[in-house]
Write an enzyme that holds these catalytic residues in place. Structure first.
Site, mmCIF file in Angstrom:
data_model
loop_
_atom_site.group_PDB
_atom_site.id
_atom_site.type_symbol
_atom_site.label_atom_id
_atom_site.label_comp_id
_atom_site.label_asym_id
_atom_site.label_seq_id
_atom_site.Cartn_x
_atom_site.Cartn_y
_atom_site.Cartn_z
ATOM 1 N N SER A 81 -51.412 8.327 0.965
ATOM 2 C CA SER A 81 -51.905 8.137 -0.397
ATOM 3 C C SER A 81 -51.632 9.413 -1.183
ATOM 4 O O SER A 81 -51.452 10.489 -0.588
ATOM 5 C CB SER A 81 -53.411 7.902 -0.332
ATOM 6 O OG SER A 81 -53.998 7.959 -1.598
ATOM 7 N N TYR B 90 -62.375 10.591 1.655
ATOM 8 C CA TYR B 90 -61.119 9.805 1.700
ATOM 9 C C TYR B 90 -59.936 10.767 1.772
ATOM 10 O O TYR B 90 -59.046 10.621 2.617
ATOM 11 C CB TYR B 90 -61.022 8.914 0.461
ATOM 12 C CG TYR B 90 -59.708 8.147 0.351
ATOM 13 C CD1 TYR B 90 -59.437 7.076 1.195
ATOM 14 C CD2 TYR B 90 -58.745 8.487 -0.599
ATOM 15 C CE1 TYR B 90 -58.232 6.369 1.100
ATOM 16 C CE2 TYR B 90 -57.550 7.798 -0.702
ATOM 17 C CZ TYR B 90 -57.299 6.730 0.147
ATOM 18 O OH TYR B 90 -56.108 6.044 0.050
HETATM 19 N N1 LIG Z 1 -54.733 0.259 -3.427
HETATM 20 C C1 LIG Z 1 -54.337 1.479 -3.748
HETATM 21 O O1 LIG Z 1 -54.302 1.842 -4.948
HETATM 22 C C2 LIG Z 1 -53.902 2.449 -2.667
HETATM 23 C C3 LIG Z 1 -53.433 3.692 -3.086
HETATM 24 C C4 LIG Z 1 -53.031 4.612 -2.122
HETATM 25 C C5 LIG Z 1 -53.107 4.289 -0.772
HETATM 26 N N2 LIG Z 1 -53.594 3.085 -0.375
HETATM 27 C C6 LIG Z 1 -53.634 2.811 1.075
HETATM 28 O O2 LIG Z 1 -53.000 1.588 1.340
HETATM 29 C C7 LIG Z 1 -53.552 1.006 2.531
HETATM 30 C C8 LIG Z 1 -53.888 -0.448 2.255
HETATM 31 O O3 LIG Z 1 -54.876 -0.480 1.240
HETATM 32 P P1 LIG Z 1 -55.021 -1.696 0.208
HETATM 33 O O4 LIG Z 1 -54.940 -1.148 -1.145
HETATM 34 O O5 LIG Z 1 -54.140 -2.812 0.596
HETATM 35 O O6 LIG Z 1 -56.566 -2.025 0.477
HETATM 36 P P2 LIG Z 1 -57.277 -3.394 0.872
HETATM 37 O O7 LIG Z 1 -56.736 -4.495 0.055
HETATM 38 O O8 LIG Z 1 -58.732 -3.074 0.839
HETATM 39 O O9 LIG Z 1 -56.799 -3.618 2.386
HETATM 40 C C9 LIG Z 1 -57.240 -2.807 3.431
HETATM 41 C C10 LIG Z 1 -56.954 -3.543 4.720
HETATM 42 O O10 LIG Z 1 -57.402 -2.719 5.809
HETATM 43 C C11 LIG Z 1 -58.145 -3.541 6.673
HETATM 44 N N3 LIG Z 1 -59.111 -2.833 7.481
HETATM 45 C C12 LIG Z 1 -60.190 -2.106 7.081
HETATM 46 N N4 LIG Z 1 -60.854 -1.662 8.163
HETATM 47 C C13 LIG Z 1 -60.188 -2.112 9.260
HETATM 48 C C14 LIG Z 1 -60.381 -1.997 10.646
HETATM 49 N N5 LIG Z 1 -61.400 -1.293 11.173
HETATM 50 N N6 LIG Z 1 -59.491 -2.597 11.488
HETATM 51 C C15 LIG Z 1 -58.446 -3.294 10.988
HETATM 52 N N7 LIG Z 1 -58.223 -3.470 9.686
HETATM 53 C C16 LIG Z 1 -59.085 -2.872 8.824
HETATM 54 C C17 LIG Z 1 -58.839 -4.547 5.768
HETATM 55 O O11 LIG Z 1 -59.242 -5.655 6.538
HETATM 56 P P3 LIG Z 1 -60.683 -6.371 6.296
HETATM 57 O O12 LIG Z 1 -60.522 -7.124 5.005
HETATM 58 O O13 LIG Z 1 -60.853 -7.217 7.503
HETATM 59 O O14 LIG Z 1 -61.697 -5.272 6.204
HETATM 60 C C18 LIG Z 1 -57.696 -4.873 4.802
HETATM 61 O O15 LIG Z 1 -56.865 -5.863 5.343
HETATM 62 C C19 LIG Z 1 -54.754 1.868 2.908
HETATM 63 O O16 LIG Z 1 -54.403 2.746 3.957
HETATM 64 C C20 LIG Z 1 -55.045 2.642 1.625
HETATM 65 O O17 LIG Z 1 -55.674 3.877 1.872
HETATM 66 C C21 LIG Z 1 -53.986 2.155 -1.297
#
Ligand SMILES: NC(=O)c1ccc[n+]([C@@H]2O[C@H](COP(=O)([O-])OP(=O)(O)OC[C@H]3O[C@@H](n4cnc5c(N)ncnc54)[C@H](OP(=O)(O)O)[C@@H]3O)[C@@H](O)[C@H]2O)c1
Length: 302
Positions: free
Chosen positions: A138, A151
């Site tokens: 990130s 975070y």
């Molecule tokens: N969205 C942004 O703006 C952004 C920016 C920078 C980086 N990121 C990074 O991108 C990645 C994906 O994030 P996203 O934006 O797609 O968020 P998201 O929509 O909240 O998805 C997160 C995923 O991680 C899963 N997860 C959480 N805890 C878990 C566990 N203990 N075991 C297995 N799966 C788990 C969730 O599953 P459940 O639904 O079952 O909990 C969900 O499928 C993350 O690493 C995040 O830090 C996101």
């Protein structure tokens, strides 16, 4: 032979976008994983199991589930070629409002578990003398913002460990990359986790940190809502990273990530921090100057 790709947290958001993108190419054997309780989302997203699509339960924090899925791929498949550590969560709290259980939970999901999966994947990759480990980091892994200390700590830790790993495993033709998205146009901010203390502070306009939470939450929601990058555009970057012959260690996932990277590298440190401080929303009204504001209600508070 199709290379085998394992994606964690693949049932929503960026993980799902990566899964769909790679599926479209028909070039990969996909092992799509999600926590048991989230597996049903694959069907809702139109993803069904097949010879080249395995759907498996994996809570990344559970050692037996991590071992089971990697063992199965090594035993019954042709071995793991690409590990995509995508699953992640984000706690929103100022440092004073983070207690040990939240700190451990944040580090467990975003840092310890990806490292454990890499540890399990590496012996097979080393024996085949090839492999890719892609970690979704990130902009929070290159810079920190108020209310996101823990975070950022988890993503900085991931960045540090992966930088060491990049050197360690290159002799076996194993490439390690950190894809660094900034703001993505998604509803991810609705799934932010709040500590109890952070929740109390947001609820109480007289709390010393109330404005920090109010203004940062409002700012992040607005920027994410207006951001042009989408999970699909970041998924394309992930695909390109997998397919490059020599992928770089750090790959900006969105244009703002390029910008922050440039600022961090070329501005004198003092100026860089001063500029960011002055850009914080309503910063002059934080702290002793704080005026009460109406309570706002993010949809996911804990
Ligand atoms: N969205 C942004 O703006 C952004 C920016 C920078 C980086 N990121 C990074 O991108 C990645 C994906 O994030 P996203 O934006 O797609 O968020 P998201 O929509 O909240 O998805 C997160 C995923 O991680 C899963 N997860 C959480 N805890 C878990 C566990 N203990 N075991 C297995 N799966 C788990 C969730 O599953 P459940 O639904 O079952 O909990 C969900 O499928 C993350 O690493 C995040 O830090 C996101």
């Amino acid at each position: 032979m199709r290379p085998t790709v394992l994606i964690t947290g693949a049932s929503t958001g960026l993980g799902l976008a990566i899964a769909k993108r790679l599926l479209e190419t028909e070039r990969y054997h996909l092992v799509l994983t999600a926590r048991e309780s989230s597996l049903e989302r694959f069907a809702e997203a139109g993803l069904a199991p097949s010879e080249h699509v395995w759907l498996r339960p994996l809570d990344v924090t559970i050692p037996s589930e991590r071992e089971e899925v990697i063992d199965e791929i090594e035993r019954e498949g042709t071995g793991l070629d690409v590990l995509i550590n995508n699953a992640g969560v984000s706690y929103r709290a100022v440092v004073e409002d983070v207690t040990e259980p939240h700190r451990l939970a944040q580090m467990d999901i975003n840092f310890r578990s990806p490292m454990e999966l890499a540890r399990l994947a590496l012996p097979g990759m080393r024996s085949r003398r090839r492999g890719r480990i892609i970690n979704i980091s990130s902009v929070g892994g290159m810079m920190a913002m108020p209310t996101m200390a823990v975070y950022s700590a988890s993503k900085f830790a991931l960045e540090g460990a992966c930088e060491a790993l990049w050197y360690e495993v290159r002799p076996w033709n194993i490439h390690v990359s950190l894809v660094e998205p900034g703001f993505i146009n998604s509803d991810g901010f609705e799934r932010v986790r709040w500590t109890e203390l952070a929740h109390l502070a947001l609820d109480r306009p007289s709390h010393p940190y109330h404005r920090h939470y109010h203004d940062m939450t409002d700012f992040i929601a607005r920027v994410m809502h207006n951001a042009r990058p989408t999970p699909e555009s970041v998924a394309r970057t992930v695909q390109r990273t997998i397919e490059r012959r020599r992928p770089p260690l750090r790959v900006p996932g969105t244009p703002d990530a390029y910008l922050f990277d440039l600022m961090r590298r070329f501005l004198p440190r003092r100026l860089y921090h001063e500029l960011l401080y002055r850009s914080l929303p309503h910063i002059r009204t934080w702290g002793p100057q704080a005026q009460p504001v109406m309570r706002m209600a993010p949809r996911a508070m804990r």
